[in-house]
Design a protein around this motif. Structure first.
Motif, PDB file in Angstrom:
ATOM      1  N   TRP A 158       0.343  -1.123   2.211  1.00 35.52           N
ATOM      2  CA  TRP A 158      -0.236  -1.226   0.884  1.00 35.52           C
ATOM      3  C   TRP A 158      -0.607   0.163   0.406  1.00 35.52           C
ATOM      4  O   TRP A 158      -0.597   1.124   1.194  1.00 35.52           O
ATOM      5  N   GLY A 159      -0.896   0.274  -0.888  1.00 38.70           N
ATOM      6  CA  GLY A 159      -1.228   1.560  -1.472  1.00 38.70           C
ATOM      7  C   GLY A 159      -2.492   1.476  -2.300  1.00 38.70           C
ATOM      8  O   GLY A 159      -3.011   0.393  -2.580  1.00 38.70           O
ATOM      9  N   GLY A 160      -2.967   2.635  -2.703  1.00 40.60           N
ATOM     10  CA  GLY A 160      -4.145   2.723  -3.547  1.00 40.60           C
ATOM     11  C   GLY A 160      -3.782   3.204  -4.933  1.00 40.60           C
ATOM     12  O   GLY A 160      -2.772   3.891  -5.130  1.00 40.60           O
ATOM     13  N   TRP A 161      -4.610   2.848  -5.895  1.00 44.54           N
ATOM     14  CA  TRP A 161      -4.428   3.280  -7.274  1.00 44.54           C
ATOM     15  C   TRP A 161      -4.243   4.798  -7.294  1.00 44.54           C
ATOM     16  O   TRP A 161      -5.020   5.540  -6.686  1.00 44.54           O
ATOM     17  N   GLY A 162      -3.199   5.245  -7.959  1.00 43.60           N
ATOM     18  CA  GLY A 162      -2.941   6.678  -8.039  1.00 43.60           C
ATOM     19  C   GLY A 162      -1.865   7.159  -7.098  1.00 43.60           C
ATOM     20  O   GLY A 162      -1.404   8.284  -7.217  1.00 43.60           O
ATOM     21  N   GLY A 163      -1.454   6.292  -6.138  1.00 47.27           N
ATOM     22  CA  GLY A 163      -0.313   6.654  -5.313  1.00 47.27           C
ATOM     23  C   GLY A 163      -0.537   6.805  -3.832  1.00 47.27           C
ATOM     24  O   GLY A 163       0.416   7.031  -3.080  1.00 47.27           O
ATOM     25  N   SER A 164      -1.791   6.712  -3.352  1.00 49.99           N
ATOM     26  CA  SER A 164      -1.999   6.813  -1.905  1.00 49.99           C
ATOM     27  C   SER A 164      -1.259   5.668  -1.207  1.00 49.99           C
ATOM     28  O   SER A 164      -0.989   4.626  -1.812  1.00 49.99           O
ATOM     29  N   MET A 165      -0.950   5.854   0.083  1.00 45.20           N
ATOM     30  CA  MET A 165      -0.090   4.890   0.753  1.00 45.20           C
ATOM     31  C   MET A 165      -0.380   4.859   2.251  1.00 45.20           C
ATOM     32  O   MET A 165      -0.600   5.901   2.861  1.00 45.20           O
ATOM     33  N   ILE A 166      -0.371   3.637   2.809  1.00 43.07           N
ATOM     34  CA  ILE A 166      -0.451   3.475   4.255  1.00 43.07           C
ATOM     35  C   ILE A 166       0.642   2.482   4.663  1.00 43.07           C
ATOM     36  O   ILE A 166       0.712   1.376   4.124  1.00 43.07           O
ATOM     37  N   ILE A 167       1.508   2.915   5.564  1.00 48.81           N
ATOM     38  CA  ILE A 167       2.665   2.126   5.991  1.00 48.81           C
ATOM     39  C   ILE A 167       2.643   2.011   7.498  1.00 48.81           C
ATOM     40  O   ILE A 167       2.547   3.022   8.204  1.00 48.81           O
ATOM     41  N   MET A 168       2.732   0.785   7.996  1.00 47.14           N
ATOM     42  CA  MET A 168       2.790   0.536   9.425  1.00 47.14           C
ATOM     43  C   MET A 168       4.166  -0.017   9.772  1.00 47.14           C
ATOM     44  O   MET A 168       4.504  -1.138   9.372  1.00 47.14           O
ATOM     45  N   ASP A 169       4.953   0.769  10.490  1.00 47.37           N
ATOM     46  CA  ASP A 169       6.317   0.408  10.878  1.00 47.37           C
ATOM     47  C   ASP A 169       6.290   0.031  12.350  1.00 47.37           C
ATOM     48  O   ASP A 169       6.275   0.888  13.239  1.00 47.37           O
ATOM     49  N   LEU A 170       6.258  -1.262  12.612  1.00 50.56           N
ATOM     50  CA  LEU A 170       6.116  -1.736  13.989  1.00 50.56           C
ATOM     51  C   LEU A 170       7.385  -1.525  14.794  1.00 50.56           C
ATOM     52  O   LEU A 170       7.318  -1.364  16.016  1.00 50.56           O
ATOM     53  N   ASP A 171       8.549  -1.531  14.141  1.00 54.74           N
ATOM     54  CA  ASP A 171       9.801  -1.301  14.853  1.00 54.74           C
ATOM     55  C   ASP A 171       9.823   0.096  15.475  1.00 54.74           C
ATOM     56  O   ASP A 171      10.372   0.296  16.564  1.00 54.74           O
ATOM     57  N   ARG A 172       9.233   1.059  14.797  1.00 53.71           N
ATOM     58  CA  ARG A 172       9.240   2.452  15.255  1.00 53.71           C
ATOM     59  C   ARG A 172       7.892   2.892  15.813  1.00 53.71           C
ATOM     60  O   ARG A 172       7.728   4.057  16.148  1.00 53.71           O
TER      61      ARG A 172
END
Length: 379
Positions: A332-346
């Motif tokens: 998910w991301g935050g207003w303005g463009g911040s981002m947190i991505i969890m890639d479980l495959d990697r």
């Protein structure tokens, strides 16, 4: 040339170069970027400035309001209670919070809150930003409301209500307010520099947010009875509120978390790393599997985006963010463009937090460039 600090593996030179370009051009003011792969920070960068006058550097310990990235930590808190057997995602919310069953919500389940499908995406009018600061009272008002659409039939982004609804569940089940639970059960054990709200002692190291251009919404055209209009006015919020003492003192689990790329990555890497970070186990594999149980897949009734929601987190849709690949990924991301991505495959976590907000609803051209550059240099 703006100073950029930190470390990175040479294979990610293009990612660093993208951050450098944006800092030098002024697209970024101050920012931090972390990529964690199975506990190794292969990128840990920060630079720029905390203030628009460019007089105070963004340093290693700078924190900022991360907006809706806060929701990812709030979801983690709820999933920890699920993992302990204290909360059931398929149980009615009213089992834990009897008052919530009012006005036709007796069958709304915990999973509906966590996937933005409960129908309670904001406060009925009248609603002001100050109403959100009285956390328990705002939650009680939400509990008394009728849903704005049939629960479970579609997602409607719970812009601010998400934190109050999940936060009240956490309080009812654990006996502690959400911000206290996060501090004692998540940030503390992991040694993460993150909290819901902000402490007065940290004021000197907070980077104020710089508001973006107005969102591309014609509120009147949405129709005053629409979930979108009711959410965006229940209450209406401008970005500069994040720089005020009232906002920072509140317990708003949807939007007033304070941290940086390193601390957010530290916390959310628990999903990518199988539920455990450096000997601290927060989740089991079965609970992590729940995240990928699709609850809604279609046009969101509030933000208008095509979204696929699991339990607590969004799942990839290439027509929404084409730079997040398919796979066992949640984000998910935050207003303005911040981002947190969890890639479980990697077993990888990508975390980007900044203070100069970009236009748009989810992500930005900057976050897209960084994430794409990371994936371009993976095996």
């Amino acid at each position: 040339m703006t100073e950029l600090h930190g470390t990175y593996e040479p294979r990610f030179h293009a990612t660093r170069a993208a951050l450098r370009r944006n800092l030098d051009s002024g697209k970024e003011l101050g920012a931090s970027l972390v990529v964690d792969i199975d506990g190794e920070r292969v990128i840990d960068l920060w630079g720029g400035f905390r203030d628009p006058a460019r007089t105070v550097a963004w340093d290693e310990h700078t924190i900022t309001n991360v907006w809706s990235v806060t929701k990812t930590v709030t979801s983690l808190a709820a999933l920890m209670l699920v993992d302990r057997g204290d909360l059931d995602v398929h149980a009615p919310v009213a089992r834990y919070w009897p008052e919530f069953g009012a006005n036709g919500k007796q069958d709304v389940e915990v999973r509906h809150l966590l996937s933005h499908t409960s129908g309670v995406s904001g406060l009925d009018q009248p609603a002001t930003i100050e109403d959100l600061y009285d956390t328990e009272r705002a939650a009680a008002r939400m509990a008394a409301q009728a849903p704005w659409w049939a629960p479970g039939t579609a997602s409607g982004y719970h812009l601010f209500s998400f934190g109050h609804l999940i936060g009240e569940l956490v309080r009812r089940v654990s006996g502690r307010p959400l911000k206290e639970f996060v501090a004692e059960e998540i940030a503390g054990p992991l040694g993460a520099d993150f909290r819901i709200g902000a402490a007065e002692r940290d004021r000197s190291r907070i980077a104020d947010v710089v508001p973006p251009p107005p969102l591309p919404f014609d509120l009147e055209a949405l129709g005053k009875d629409s979930p979108a209009y009711r959410t965006l006015t229940g209450p209406s919020v401008t970005a500069d509120v994040a720089n005020t003492p009232g906002w920072r003192a509140a317990d708003i689990g949807a939007a007033n978390g304070h941290g940086n790329a390193r601390s957010v990555a530290r916390i959310l890497s628990v999903l990518a790393r199988g539920g455990e970070v450096d000997g601290v186990r927060l989740l089991g594999e079965r609970t992590i599997d729940l995240v990928f149980d699709v609850q809604a897949d279609g046009i969101d009734l509030v933000n208008g985006l095509p979204l696929r929601w699991g339990i607590g987190y969004a799942l990839p849709r290439r027509d929404t963010l084409p730079w997040i690949p398919d796979g066992r990924i949640c984000f998910w991301g935050g207003w303005g463009g911040s981002m947190i991505i969890m890639d479980l495959d990697r077993r990888m976590t990508i975390s980007y937090m900044m203070n100069k907000m970009a236009p748009g609803i989810l992500g930005s051209d900057r976050s897209a460039a960084y994430v794409q550059a990371v994936y371009d240099h993976l095996p």
